[in-house]
Motif scaffolding. Structure first.
Motif, PDB file in Angstrom:
ATOM      1  N   ASP A  72       0.855  -1.188   0.000  1.00  0.00           N
ATOM      2  CA  ASP A  72       0.000   0.000   0.000  1.00  0.00           C
ATOM      3  C   ASP A  72       0.888   1.234   0.000  1.00  0.00           C
ATOM      4  OD1 ASP A  72      -0.729   2.255   1.883  1.00  0.00           O
ATOM      5  OD2 ASP A  72      -2.712   1.352   1.788  1.00  0.00           O
ATOM      6  N   ASP A  73       0.563   2.185  -0.853  1.00  0.00           N
ATOM      7  CA  ASP A  73       1.176   3.501  -0.719  1.00  0.00           C
ATOM      8  C   ASP A  73       0.035   4.505  -0.721  1.00  0.00           C
ATOM      9  OD1 ASP A  73       3.843   4.858  -0.521  1.00  0.00           O
ATOM     10  OD2 ASP A  73       2.930   6.071  -2.091  1.00  0.00           O
ATOM     11  N   SER A  74      -0.031   5.300   0.310  1.00  0.00           N
ATOM     12  CA  SER A  74      -1.167   6.193   0.446  1.00  0.00           C
ATOM     13  C   SER A  74      -0.748   7.496   1.082  1.00  0.00           C
ATOM     14  CB  SER A  74      -2.263   5.520   1.285  1.00  0.00           C
ATOM     15  OG  SER A  74      -1.749   5.091   2.528  1.00  0.00           O
ATOM     16  N   GLY A  75      -1.614   8.480   0.965  1.00  0.00           N
ATOM     17  CA  GLY A  75      -1.288   9.764   1.557  1.00  0.00           C
ATOM     18  C   GLY A  75      -2.402  10.773   1.388  1.00  0.00           C
ATOM     19  N   LEU A  76      -2.174  11.909   1.994  1.00  0.00           N
ATOM     20  CA  LEU A  76      -3.129  13.014   1.999  1.00  0.00           C
ATOM     21  C   LEU A  76      -2.672  14.095   1.031  1.00  0.00           C
ATOM     22  CD1 LEU A  76      -5.578  14.457   3.481  1.00  0.00           C
ATOM     23  CD2 LEU A  76      -3.815  15.526   4.916  1.00  0.00           C
ATOM     24  N   SER A  77      -3.574  14.528   0.165  1.00  0.00           N
ATOM     25  CA  SER A  77      -3.279  15.617  -0.772  1.00  0.00           C
ATOM     26  C   SER A  77      -4.227  16.774  -0.479  1.00  0.00           C
ATOM     27  CB  SER A  77      -3.460  15.155  -2.222  1.00  0.00           C
ATOM     28  OG  SER A  77      -2.573  14.094  -2.528  1.00  0.00           O
ATOM     29  N   VAL A  78      -3.669  17.961  -0.275  1.00  0.00           N
ATOM     30  CA  VAL A  78      -4.448  19.142   0.098  1.00  0.00           C
ATOM     31  C   VAL A  78      -4.469  20.108  -1.081  1.00  0.00           C
ATOM     32  CG1 VAL A  78      -4.716  21.001   1.774  1.00  0.00           C
ATOM     33  CG2 VAL A  78      -3.710  18.820   2.486  1.00  0.00           C
ATOM     34  N   ASP A  79      -5.667  20.456  -1.544  1.00  0.00           N
ATOM     35  CA  ASP A  79      -5.790  21.306  -2.729  1.00  0.00           C
ATOM     36  C   ASP A  79      -5.040  22.620  -2.579  1.00  0.00           C
ATOM     37  OD1 ASP A  79      -7.451  19.253  -3.441  1.00  0.00           O
ATOM     38  OD2 ASP A  79      -9.232  20.498  -3.815  1.00  0.00           O
ATOM     39  N   GLN A  84       0.211  18.799  -1.815  1.00  0.00           N
ATOM     40  CA  GLN A  84       1.076  18.322  -0.742  1.00  0.00           C
ATOM     41  C   GLN A  84       0.218  17.913   0.460  1.00  0.00           C
ATOM     42  OE1 GLN A  84       5.041  20.403  -0.244  1.00  0.00           O
ATOM     43  NE2 GLN A  84       3.854  22.064  -1.188  1.00  0.00           N
ATOM     44  N   PRO A  85       0.752  17.062   1.346  1.00  0.00           N
ATOM     45  CA  PRO A  85       2.048  16.379   1.270  1.00  0.00           C
ATOM     46  C   PRO A  85       2.091  15.221   0.276  1.00  0.00           C
ATOM     47  CG  PRO A  85       0.908  15.745   3.272  1.00  0.00           C
ATOM     48  CD  PRO A  85       0.079  16.838   2.644  1.00  0.00           C
ATOM     49  N   GLY A  86       0.945  14.715  -0.170  1.00  0.00           N
ATOM     50  CA  GLY A  86       0.917  13.724  -1.243  1.00  0.00           C
ATOM     51  C   GLY A  86       1.771  12.503  -0.946  1.00  0.00           C
ATOM     52  N   ILE A  87       2.637  12.143  -1.914  1.00  0.00           N
ATOM     53  CA  ILE A  87       3.470  10.947  -1.746  1.00  0.00           C
ATOM     54  C   ILE A  87       4.500  11.128  -0.634  1.00  0.00           C
ATOM     55  CG2 ILE A  87       3.162  10.170  -4.135  1.00  0.00           C
ATOM     56  CD1 ILE A  87       6.016  11.228  -4.705  1.00  0.00           C
ATOM     57  N   HIS A  88       4.635  12.341  -0.143  1.00  0.00           N
ATOM     58  CA  HIS A  88       5.572  12.595   0.963  1.00  0.00           C
ATOM     59  C   HIS A  88       4.861  12.683   2.309  1.00  0.00           C
ATOM     60  CE1 HIS A  88       8.548  13.225  -2.124  1.00  0.00           C
ATOM     61  NE2 HIS A  88       7.877  14.236  -2.627  1.00  0.00           N
ATOM     62  N   SER A  89       3.638  12.151   2.398  1.00  0.00           N
ATOM     63  CA  SER A  89       2.851  12.265   3.625  1.00  0.00           C
ATOM     64  C   SER A  89       3.575  11.719   4.844  1.00  0.00           C
ATOM     65  CB  SER A  89       1.506  11.549   3.457  1.00  0.00           C
ATOM     66  OG  SER A  89       0.692  12.237   2.524  1.00  0.00           O
TER      67      SER A  89
END
Length: 202
Positions: A72-79, A84-89
């Protein structure tokens, strides 16, 4: 899910992810073993997308264990933060010693949002990429997303990561406040897993 076999490596060292994936896999009677239990190293995540990083981790676990591996690779993306932080969550959660502290990560997101200004909004989404790899090199990947908005301060002790600040569209509770089964019914991870199950049944 017969193409997987009776035993599956869950290619993560994140206890929260491992717990959620085990719950999703449980109805299929497949034995899951975490990467940490097999002393598998965490590969460096050098991909530029969630899918790329999920595939990298799944391939590494399958190659080293000789078993099918689900990553699993997951994360939070903020408009308002340009995704960000996206893949760097997870990296946003690292402190100076390298330890991951998601309380610190949520504070960083909130500080960045305040710097962006209220007019920028608080829309965000979670993305989850699941990759299933076999030792013979086969791999399949699936991606799910759930959209919502961020709140402050954090609310709830359930879930993990950024869950206490994320409210999915159409709901009032954060993922951190929801019972696990409620989150599993709608989460980005559950959506990706549904696609995986549908593929395995074809």
């Amino acid at each position: 899910m017969t193409p997987v076999g009776p035993k599956l490596v869950i290619a993560t060292h994140n206890e929260g992810k491992l717990r959620e994936i085990r719950a999703l896999v449980a109805p299929f009677g497949i034995e899951c073993v975490g990467a940490a239990e097999l002393d598998l190293p965490e590969p460096e995540e050098t991909g530029t997308s969630f899918v790329a990083n999920a595939e990298l981790k799944a391939r590494a676990a399958a190659d080293l264990s000789g078993l099918p591996a689900l990553s699993d690779d997951s994360g939070l993306s903020v408009d308002a933060l340009n995704g960000q932080p996206g893949i760097h969550s997870a990296r946003w959660a690292e402190d100076e010693s390298g330890r991951r502290d998601f309380g610190h990560a949520m504070e960083k997101v909130e500080a960045a949002l305040r710097a962006a200004g209220e007019e920028a909004g608080r829309d965000a989404h979670f993305t989850c990429a699941l990759s299933l790899a076999w030792p013979d090199g086969r791999i399949e990947s699936f991606e799910g997303k759930v959209f919502g908005h961020l709140v402050w301060p954090p609310r709830g002790d359930n879930g993990f990561g950024y869950d206490p600040v994320f409210v999915p569209h159409g709901h009032e509770l954060t993922f951190g406040e929801m019972a696990p089964e409620a989150k599993h019914a709608m989460s980005h991870r559950a959506q990706a897993f549904e696609q995986l199950v549908a593929w395995l049944r074809t």
